[in-house]
Design an enzyme around this catalytic site. Structure first.
Site, PDB file in Angstrom:
ATOM      1  CG  HIS A 304      25.921  18.509  28.727  1.00  0.00           C
ATOM      2  ND1 HIS A 304      26.322  18.284  30.019  1.00  0.00           N
ATOM      3  CD2 HIS A 304      24.592  18.308  28.684  1.00  0.00           C
ATOM      4  CE1 HIS A 304      25.263  17.955  30.733  1.00  0.00           C
ATOM      5  NE2 HIS A 304      24.207  17.969  29.961  1.00  0.00           N
ATOM      6  CG  ASP A 361      17.875  18.754  24.367  1.00  0.00           C
ATOM      7  OD1 ASP A 361      16.916  18.053  24.722  1.00  0.00           O
ATOM      8  OD2 ASP A 361      18.546  19.440  25.156  1.00  0.00           O
TER       9      ASP A 361
HETATM   10  C1  LIG Z   1      24.667  23.561  27.190  1.00  0.00           C
HETATM   11  C2  LIG Z   1      25.377  24.892  27.372  1.00  0.00           C
HETATM   12  C3  LIG Z   1      24.386  25.893  27.989  1.00  0.00           C
HETATM   13  C4  LIG Z   1      26.560  24.691  28.340  1.00  0.00           C
HETATM   14  O1  LIG Z   1      27.068  25.926  28.608  1.00  0.00           O
HETATM   15  P1  LIG Z   1      28.399  26.197  29.469  1.00  0.00           P
HETATM   16  O2  LIG Z   1      28.881  24.948  30.104  1.00  0.00           O
HETATM   17  O3  LIG Z   1      28.093  27.354  30.358  1.00  0.00           O
HETATM   18  O4  LIG Z   1      29.472  26.611  28.390  1.00  0.00           O
HETATM   19  P2  LIG Z   1      29.735  28.073  27.878  1.00  0.00           P
HETATM   20  O5  LIG Z   1      28.470  28.751  27.507  1.00  0.00           O
HETATM   21  O6  LIG Z   1      30.636  28.756  28.868  1.00  0.00           O
HETATM   22  O7  LIG Z   1      30.556  27.774  26.564  1.00  0.00           O
HETATM   23  C5  LIG Z   1      31.966  27.514  26.520  1.00  0.00           C
HETATM   24  C6  LIG Z   1      32.454  27.995  25.150  1.00  0.00           C
HETATM   25  O8  LIG Z   1      31.848  27.193  24.110  1.00  0.00           O
HETATM   26  C7  LIG Z   1      31.003  28.001  23.295  1.00  0.00           C
HETATM   27  N1  LIG Z   1      29.762  27.259  23.075  1.00  0.00           N
HETATM   28  C8  LIG Z   1      29.112  26.485  23.992  1.00  0.00           C
HETATM   29  N2  LIG Z   1      28.053  25.897  23.416  1.00  0.00           N
HETATM   30  C9  LIG Z   1      28.038  26.319  22.137  1.00  0.00           C
HETATM   31  C10 LIG Z   1      27.171  26.056  21.053  1.00  0.00           C
HETATM   32  N3  LIG Z   1      26.119  25.242  21.216  1.00  0.00           N
HETATM   33  N4  LIG Z   1      27.408  26.646  19.875  1.00  0.00           N
HETATM   34  C11 LIG Z   1      28.470  27.473  19.732  1.00  0.00           C
HETATM   35  N5  LIG Z   1      29.342  27.759  20.710  1.00  0.00           N
HETATM   36  C12 LIG Z   1      29.121  27.188  21.909  1.00  0.00           C
HETATM   37  C13 LIG Z   1      30.765  29.289  24.061  1.00  0.00           C
HETATM   38  O9  LIG Z   1      30.507  30.376  23.194  1.00  0.00           O
HETATM   39  C14 LIG Z   1      32.074  29.439  24.811  1.00  0.00           C
HETATM   40  O10 LIG Z   1      33.029  29.911  23.891  1.00  0.00           O
HETATM   41  P3  LIG Z   1      34.211  30.881  24.414  1.00  0.00           P
HETATM   42  O11 LIG Z   1      35.000  30.071  25.407  1.00  0.00           O
HETATM   43  O12 LIG Z   1      34.973  31.238  23.195  1.00  0.00           O
HETATM   44  O13 LIG Z   1      33.531  32.067  25.039  1.00  0.00           O
HETATM   45  C15 LIG Z   1      25.914  25.421  26.038  1.00  0.00           C
HETATM   46  O14 LIG Z   1      26.810  24.491  25.473  1.00  0.00           O
HETATM   47  C16 LIG Z   1      24.778  25.759  25.059  1.00  0.00           C
HETATM   48  O15 LIG Z   1      24.256  26.867  25.079  1.00  0.00           O
HETATM   49  N6  LIG Z   1      24.383  24.787  24.172  1.00  0.00           N
HETATM   50  C17 LIG Z   1      23.281  25.013  23.282  1.00  0.00           C
HETATM   51  C18 LIG Z   1      21.960  24.787  24.012  1.00  0.00           C
HETATM   52  C19 LIG Z   1      21.701  23.332  24.294  1.00  0.00           C
HETATM   53  O16 LIG Z   1      21.822  22.478  23.431  1.00  0.00           O
HETATM   54  N7  LIG Z   1      21.269  23.065  25.523  1.00  0.00           N
HETATM   55  C20 LIG Z   1      20.895  21.720  25.951  1.00  0.00           C
HETATM   56  C21 LIG Z   1      21.883  21.149  26.912  1.00  0.00           C
HETATM   57  S1  LIG Z   1      21.493  19.451  27.272  1.00  0.00           S
END
Ligand SMILES: CC(C)(COP(=O)(O)OP(=O)(O)OC[C@H]1O[C@@H](n2cnc3c(N)ncnc32)[C@H](O)[C@@H]1OP(=O)(O)O)[C@@H](O)C(=O)NCCC(=O)NCCS
Length: 425
Positions: A304, A361
């Site tokens: 998140h 979720d």
């Molecule tokens: C929610 C979300 C979009 C937040 O994204 P964010 O704050 O931009 O975080 P980032 O995408 O920059 O991720 C930070 C790091 O964690 C990793 N990461 C984040 N979520 C991850 C996941 N669900 N599975 C695997 N790796 C994940 C990224 O690859 C990144 O790794 P790195 O630093 O080695 O490059 C992201 O965690 C995600 O895609 N989750 C899955 C989708 C989801 O459940 N969404 C509902 C949210 S309520």
């Protein structure tokens, strides 16, 4: 202790005002920055950008706190109904008994859809994604109600009231159209959530959900009701900032919510769990995929932008998954796989280091599936829950000295050049 801030850009130093929120969050006000220094801030994804002041919801991602209008989510869940929470978000206070009775009666009286909305739903192909149809149906409401935006009814803006009353009718009509079933009319004898379940499943093998199940779904709606400046809420505020009407703004919020990194994650989680089942239930396979930088696979329902400890909604929903499946007498192997996956990920250094925890979720889809909702409807349920939050933010934005939302950019394209005639290119 008063906090000061200043920024130096080249040879210019600019003192910046500091604003402190009611929970002591500190914001550095950079509104004068470009005017005084020529520079803008650079914050892709807006992780450090406060786009507004807001009195709706407080969220502390480090401590796992979520409060609507000051009330902790743990107290609201189970103690009040979704309609009470909707009122709370829209009006700022929980309703008293008379207000709730008036609101409940008005919600029941306004559930019917205009004929053109039903026609639009039925014009979509049966296999259209329900979120596409939902957005179109909500947008189509603006043609009927646009002129009435100023009117109040039962203490609410009439448009808000009707959106609250009609979104479940729209959602159920979308499902039944896709399933080739005749629509079911709203039943004023039933409260909000029981009526929605009835409109969805009456006359099908999935009908007959009792009050306990309706209460469980009501609780899930409460847990989704607001989450401050997330992607869809920011979209609603941004679209509304151009003075687009409520329906256009909510329709835009619905399309933002649809994305799998946002509300669409609840559908993506269950599809991921199906994938793990296809791999013999091997959660280690999913964890390895998620860690593989050459793979685009992510653990859906994990991570998140704001929560870096735990998501309090996920904690409550996990309990509900056990309650609902127990009540329905279902032993869903996906619940065991989800719990195994959570356990494996929470022990894994990759997820620990990145502070990735189950989010809202992760378990909700298992409940929705047990209740009989098809996968495509999961994010529609999220939208039903989020509607009052979106409207509260739309109101708040438009009640203030609303400026049109208009970010800046750092241009990285070509410098000025001359157009060459077609024959010489
Ligand atoms: C929610 C979300 C979009 C937040 O994204 P964010 O704050 O931009 O975080 P980032 O995408 O920059 O991720 C930070 C790091 O964690 C990793 N990461 C984040 N979520 C991850 C996941 N669900 N599975 C695997 N790796 C994940 C990224 O690859 C990144 O790794 P790195 O630093 O080695 O490059 C992201 O965690 C995600 O895609 N989750 C899955 C989708 C989801 O459940 N969404 C509902 C949210 S309520």
């Amino acid at each position: 202790m008063s906090i000061t801030a200043e920024i130096r850009v080249g040879d210019k130093t600019l003192p910046l005002p500091v604003i402190v929120g009611s929970e002591q969050e500190v914001g550095v006000d950079i509104q004068a920055l470009r005017d005084k220094t020529g520079a803008v801030t650079f914050d892709p994804g807006y992780g450090n950008t406060g786009a507004c002041e807001s009195a709706v919801t407080f969220l502390d991602g480090e401590l796992g706190i979520l409060r609507y209008r000051g009330y902790p989510i743990e107290q609201l869940a189970g103690k009040v109904s979704f309609l009470e929470v909707a009122w709370l978000l829209l009006k700022g206070e929980l309703p008293n008994a008379a207000e709730l009775a008036t609101f409940t009666a008005a919600e029941k009286a306004n559930r019917g859809l205009p004929a053109h909305v039903t026609a639009i739903i039925n014009a979509f192909p049966k296999d259209a994604h329900p979120m596409a149809v939902l957005s179109a149906a909500v947008l189509s409401l603006s043609s009927t109600y646009h002129a009435e935006t100023a009117a109040t009814h039962a203490g609410l803006n009439f448009n808000e009231l009707r959106l609250m009353a009609q979104l479940p009718t729209i959602a159920a009509a979308i499902y039944r159209h896709g399933a080739g079933l005749a629509p079911v009319a709203p039943d004023a004898k039933l409260d909000y959530t029981a009526n929605f379940l009835n409109m969805m499943f009456a006359g099908t093998a999935r009908s007959g959900h009792d009050a306990d199940i309706a209460n469980a779904l009501d609780l899930l709606l409460i847990l989704h009701a607001d989450h401050e400046q997330n992607c869809s809420t920011s979209t609603v505020r941004l679209v509304g900032s151009a003075q687009a009407d409520l329906y256009a703004s909510i329709a835009a919020g619905i399309t933002a919510l649809w994305g799998p990194l946002h509300g669409g994650a609840n559908q993506a989680v269950i599809e991921m769990l199906d994938g793990i089942v296809a791999h013999g239930g091997d959660v280690g396979w999913a964890v390895a995929q998620a860690k593989d930088k050459d793979s685009s696979f992510r653990l859906m329902g994990f991570g998140h932008r704001v929560y870096k400890n735990f998501d309090p909604r996920a904690t409550l929903i996990k309990v509900q998954a056990d309650v609902v499946l127990g009540k329905l007498g279902k032993n869903d192997p996906q619940l065991a796989i989800a719990k195994g996956l959570e356990e494996a990920a929470l022990k894994d250094e990759y997820f620990v280091a990145r502070k990735l925890y189950p989010n809202v979720d992760f378990y909700s889809g298992i409940i929705y599936r047990a209740l009989g909702f098809p996968y495509g409807m999961f994010t529609v349920l999220f939208a039903l829950g989020r509607l009052p939050g979106w409207m509260a933010h739309w109101n708040e934005h438009n009640a203030g000295k609303a400026k049109i939302g208009r970010p800046r950019q750092i241009y990285t394209g070509k410098n000025a050049r001359d157009v060459v005639e077609l024959s010489k290119r």
